[in-house]
Motif scaffolding. Structure first.
Motif, PDB file in Angstrom:
ATOM      1  N   ASP A 179      12.710   1.199  -1.427  1.00 22.38           N
ATOM      2  CA  ASP A 179      13.203  -0.096  -0.972  1.00 22.38           C
ATOM      3  C   ASP A 179      12.202  -0.778  -0.043  1.00 22.38           C
ATOM      4  OD1 ASP A 179      15.568   0.190  -2.374  1.00 22.38           O
ATOM      5  OD2 ASP A 179      16.653   1.014  -0.658  1.00 22.38           O
ATOM      6  N   ALA A 180      11.418   0.018   0.659  1.00 26.75           N
ATOM      7  CA  ALA A 180      10.482  -0.526   1.656  1.00 26.75           C
ATOM      8  C   ALA A 180       9.179  -1.026   1.042  1.00 26.75           C
ATOM      9  CB  ALA A 180      10.170   0.537   2.710  1.00 26.75           C
ATOM     10  N   PHE A 181       8.771  -0.447  -0.084  1.00 32.29           N
ATOM     11  CA  PHE A 181       7.477  -0.789  -0.686  1.00 32.29           C
ATOM     12  C   PHE A 181       7.631  -1.095  -2.169  1.00 32.29           C
ATOM     13  CE2 PHE A 181       6.515   2.123   2.838  1.00 32.29           C
ATOM     14  CZ  PHE A 181       5.660   1.312   3.581  1.00 32.29           C
ATOM     15  N   ASP A 182       6.779  -1.976  -2.655  1.00 31.83           N
ATOM     16  CA  ASP A 182       6.725  -2.266  -4.087  1.00 31.83           C
ATOM     17  C   ASP A 182       5.865  -1.244  -4.823  1.00 31.83           C
ATOM     18  OD1 ASP A 182       8.279  -4.719  -4.109  1.00 31.83           O
ATOM     19  OD2 ASP A 182       6.616  -5.554  -2.953  1.00 31.83           O
ATOM     20  N   GLY A 183       4.949  -0.637  -4.108  1.00 31.04           N
ATOM     21  CA  GLY A 183       4.077   0.368  -4.692  1.00 31.04           C
ATOM     22  C   GLY A 183       3.456   1.218  -3.614  1.00 31.04           C
ATOM     23  N   VAL A 184       2.893   2.342  -4.029  1.00 31.48           N
ATOM     24  CA  VAL A 184       2.207   3.225  -3.088  1.00 31.48           C
ATOM     25  C   VAL A 184       0.915   3.723  -3.727  1.00 31.48           C
ATOM     26  CG1 VAL A 184       3.587   5.252  -3.748  1.00 31.48           C
ATOM     27  CG2 VAL A 184       2.424   5.223  -1.553  1.00 31.48           C
ATOM     28  N   LEU A 185      -0.173   3.581  -2.993  1.00 33.69           N
ATOM     29  CA  LEU A 185      -1.464   4.115  -3.411  1.00 33.69           C
ATOM     30  C   LEU A 185      -1.584   5.502  -2.798  1.00 33.69           C
ATOM     31  CD1 LEU A 185      -4.225   3.864  -4.755  1.00 33.69           C
ATOM     32  CD2 LEU A 185      -5.053   2.776  -2.663  1.00 33.69           C
ATOM     33  N   ILE A 186      -1.701   6.504  -3.651  1.00 35.45           N
ATOM     34  CA  ILE A 186      -1.787   7.888  -3.201  1.00 35.45           C
ATOM     35  C   ILE A 186      -3.220   8.371  -3.397  1.00 35.45           C
ATOM     36  CG2 ILE A 186      -0.927  10.235  -3.531  1.00 35.45           C
ATOM     37  CD1 ILE A 186       1.586   8.908  -4.806  1.00 35.45           C
ATOM     38  N   SER A 187      -3.805   8.861  -2.321  1.00 32.65           N
ATOM     39  CA  SER A 187      -5.164   9.403  -2.362  1.00 32.65           C
ATOM     40  C   SER A 187      -5.095  10.907  -2.146  1.00 32.65           C
ATOM     41  CB  SER A 187      -6.018   8.761  -1.266  1.00 32.65           C
ATOM     42  OG  SER A 187      -7.277   9.402  -1.196  1.00 32.65           O
ATOM     43  N   PRO A 188      -5.859  11.672  -2.913  1.00 27.35           N
ATOM     44  CA  PRO A 188      -5.842  13.119  -2.702  1.00 27.35           C
ATOM     45  C   PRO A 188      -6.624  13.549  -1.462  1.00 27.35           C
ATOM     46  CG  PRO A 188      -7.360  12.557  -4.465  1.00 27.35           C
ATOM     47  CD  PRO A 188      -6.681  11.277  -4.051  1.00 27.35           C
ATOM     48  N   THR A 189      -7.388  12.633  -0.865  1.00 25.61           N
ATOM     49  CA  THR A 189      -8.188  12.987   0.315  1.00 25.61           C
ATOM     50  C   THR A 189      -8.102  11.885   1.356  1.00 25.61           C
ATOM     51  OG1 THR A 189     -10.173  11.964  -0.601  1.00 25.61           O
ATOM     52  CG2 THR A 189      -9.866  14.313  -1.056  1.00 25.61           C
ATOM     53  N   ALA A 190      -8.438  12.258   2.572  1.00 22.19           N
ATOM     54  CA  ALA A 190      -8.587  11.317   3.677  1.00 22.19           C
ATOM     55  C   ALA A 190      -9.802  11.776   4.464  1.00 22.19           C
ATOM     56  CB  ALA A 190      -7.346  11.304   4.567  1.00 22.19           C
TER      57      ALA A 190
ATOM     58  N   ALA B 148       4.168  13.839  -4.746  1.00 18.38           N
ATOM     59  CA  ALA B 148       2.871  13.731  -5.420  1.00 18.38           C
ATOM     60  C   ALA B 148       2.293  15.115  -5.695  1.00 18.38           C
ATOM     61  CB  ALA B 148       1.904  12.903  -4.580  1.00 18.38           C
ATOM     62  N   LEU B 149       2.373  15.998  -4.713  1.00 13.03           N
ATOM     63  CA  LEU B 149       1.868  17.359  -4.918  1.00 13.03           C
ATOM     64  C   LEU B 149       2.676  18.083  -5.979  1.00 13.03           C
ATOM     65  CD1 LEU B 149       1.103  18.456  -1.244  1.00 13.03           C
ATOM     66  CD2 LEU B 149      -0.562  17.982  -3.059  1.00 13.03           C
ATOM     67  N   ASP B 150       4.000  17.966  -5.936  1.00 13.21           N
ATOM     68  CA  ASP B 150       4.864  18.623  -6.924  1.00 13.21           C
ATOM     69  C   ASP B 150       4.571  18.135  -8.339  1.00 13.21           C
ATOM     70  OD1 ASP B 150       6.079  20.035  -4.890  1.00 13.21           O
ATOM     71  OD2 ASP B 150       7.929  18.838  -4.886  1.00 13.21           O
ATOM     72  N   ALA B 151       4.233  16.842  -8.464  1.00 16.20           N
ATOM     73  CA  ALA B 151       3.972  16.254  -9.785  1.00 16.20           C
ATOM     74  C   ALA B 151       2.517  16.410 -10.220  1.00 16.20           C
ATOM     75  CB  ALA B 151       4.356  14.775  -9.774  1.00 16.20           C
ATOM     76  N   GLY B 152       1.680  16.948  -9.341  1.00 17.57           N
ATOM     77  CA  GLY B 152       0.266  17.106  -9.675  1.00 17.57           C
ATOM     78  C   GLY B 152      -0.488  15.786  -9.702  1.00 17.57           C
ATOM     79  N   ILE B 153      -0.020  14.813  -8.925  1.00 15.28           N
ATOM     80  CA  ILE B 153      -0.659  13.496  -8.895  1.00 15.28           C
ATOM     81  C   ILE B 153      -1.843  13.540  -7.948  1.00 15.28           C
ATOM     82  CG2 ILE B 153      -0.366  11.080  -8.192  1.00 15.28           C
ATOM     83  CD1 ILE B 153       2.548  11.292  -9.049  1.00 15.28           C
ATOM     84  N   GLY B 154      -2.973  13.084  -8.411  1.00 14.41           N
ATOM     85  CA  GLY B 154      -4.148  12.938  -7.565  1.00 14.41           C
ATOM     86  C   GLY B 154      -4.204  11.497  -7.096  1.00 14.41           C
ATOM     87  N   LEU B 155      -5.300  10.815  -7.394  1.00  3.36           N
ATOM     88  CA  LEU B 155      -5.438   9.399  -7.049  1.00  3.36           C
ATOM     89  C   LEU B 155      -4.557   8.584  -8.000  1.00  3.36           C
ATOM     90  CD1 LEU B 155      -6.862   7.176  -5.420  1.00  3.36           C
ATOM     91  CD2 LEU B 155      -8.660   7.203  -7.159  1.00  3.36           C
ATOM     92  N   ALA B 156      -3.640   7.789  -7.429  1.00  4.98           N
ATOM     93  CA  ALA B 156      -2.721   7.024  -8.282  1.00  4.98           C
ATOM     94  C   ALA B 156      -2.151   5.840  -7.522  1.00  4.98           C
ATOM     95  CB  ALA B 156      -1.570   7.913  -8.753  1.00  4.98           C
ATOM     96  N   LEU B 157      -1.844   4.793  -8.267  1.00  5.29           N
ATOM     97  CA  LEU B 157      -1.076   3.663  -7.752  1.00  5.29           C
ATOM     98  C   LEU B 157       0.265   3.708  -8.472  1.00  5.29           C
ATOM     99  CD1 LEU B 157      -0.710   1.103  -6.083  1.00  5.29           C
ATOM    100  CD2 LEU B 157      -1.819  -0.171  -7.939  1.00  5.29           C
ATOM    101  N   VAL B 158       1.325   3.956  -7.718  1.00  9.63           N
ATOM    102  CA  VAL B 158       2.661   4.105  -8.294  1.00  9.63           C
ATOM    103  C   VAL B 158       3.435   2.818  -8.053  1.00  9.63           C
ATOM    104  CG1 VAL B 158       4.796   5.446  -8.238  1.00  9.63           C
ATOM    105  CG2 VAL B 158       2.593   6.584  -7.858  1.00  9.63           C
ATOM    106  N   ASP B 159       3.889   2.193  -9.137  1.00  8.27           N
ATOM    107  CA  ASP B 159       4.673   0.958  -9.070  1.00  8.27           C
ATOM    108  C   ASP B 159       6.127   1.326  -8.851  1.00  8.27           C
ATOM    109  OD1 ASP B 159       5.993  -1.446  -9.424  1.00  8.27           O
ATOM    110  OD2 ASP B 159       4.936  -1.967 -11.270  1.00  8.27           O
ATOM    111  N   LEU B 160       6.602   1.155  -7.629  1.00 12.36           N
ATOM    112  CA  LEU B 160       7.984   1.505  -7.307  1.00 12.36           C
ATOM    113  C   LEU B 160       8.979   0.479  -7.810  1.00 12.36           C
ATOM    114  CD1 LEU B 160       7.459   2.803  -3.666  1.00 12.36           C
ATOM    115  CD2 LEU B 160       7.626   4.146  -5.771  1.00 12.36           C
ATOM    116  N   ARG B 161       8.531  -0.751  -8.069  1.00 14.12           N
ATOM    117  CA  ARG B 161       9.443  -1.793  -8.563  1.00 14.12           C
ATOM    118  C   ARG B 161      10.016  -1.407  -9.917  1.00 14.12           C
ATOM    119  NH1 ARG B 161       5.396  -6.668  -8.379  1.00 14.12           N
ATOM    120  NH2 ARG B 161       4.290  -5.004  -9.429  1.00 14.12           N
ATOM    121  N   GLN B 162       9.192  -0.799 -10.770  1.00 16.80           N
ATOM    122  CA  GLN B 162       9.631  -0.436 -12.110  1.00 16.80           C
ATOM    123  C   GLN B 162      10.493   0.828 -12.117  1.00 16.80           C
ATOM    124  OE1 GLN B 162       9.021  -2.428 -14.743  1.00 16.80           O
ATOM    125  NE2 GLN B 162       8.110  -3.788 -13.231  1.00 16.80           N
TER     126      GLN B 162
END
Length: 127
Positions: free
Chosen positions: A108-119, A68-82
């Motif tokens: 293989d473990a997840f259908d998607g991942v919600l990535i947050s830039p903060t916690a 995510a950091l390498d791709a410059g992704i901030g807040l995102a929902l990534v659909d791993l199924r596709q």
């Protein structure tokens, strides 16, 4: 799931997927932030643990957070199924779990991942 190279458990999602089939969707939640909220055992606390803001090492190579950091992704929902068959996703073998890192084939473990830039931690909840 493995922690520090040791198989620890089969995730609940595996059992739910077997019970619900294609109606079950497994989503991961992670953050590429430099800190997270961690639970610490505390026998004197009402729930048996306290929480505290905890600094994190940089994301490990091959992790969702590093990608995510390498791709410059901030807040995102990534659909791993596709995207399961794209070579880049096949290399994702780690994902943070609070202040630790789990090793697994993430796509293989997840259908998607919600990535947050903060916690962040709600004031008044920590030790």
């Amino acid at each position: 799931m493995a922690y520090d190279g040791h198989l620890t458990t089969l995730p609940m999602g595996r059992h739910l997927h077997h019970a619900l089939g294609e109606d079950y969707v497994a989503l991961a939640l992670t953050s590429a932030a430099e800190h997270t909220v961690e639970m610490y055992p505390d026998a004197d606390a009402p729930l048996g643990f306290t929480i505290a803001d905890t600094a994190l090492a940089p994301p490990e190579p091959g992790s969702v957070e590093a990608a995510a950091l390498d791709a410059g992704i901030g807040l995102a929902l990534v659909d791993l199924r596709q995207a399961r068959h794209r070579d880049r996703l096949l290399d994702l073998t780690r994902i943070r779990a609070q202040s630790g890192t789990m090793t697994m084939p993430v796509a293989d473990a997840f259908d998607g991942v919600l990535i947050s830039p903060t916690a962040t931690m709600q004031d008044g909840l920590g030790a």
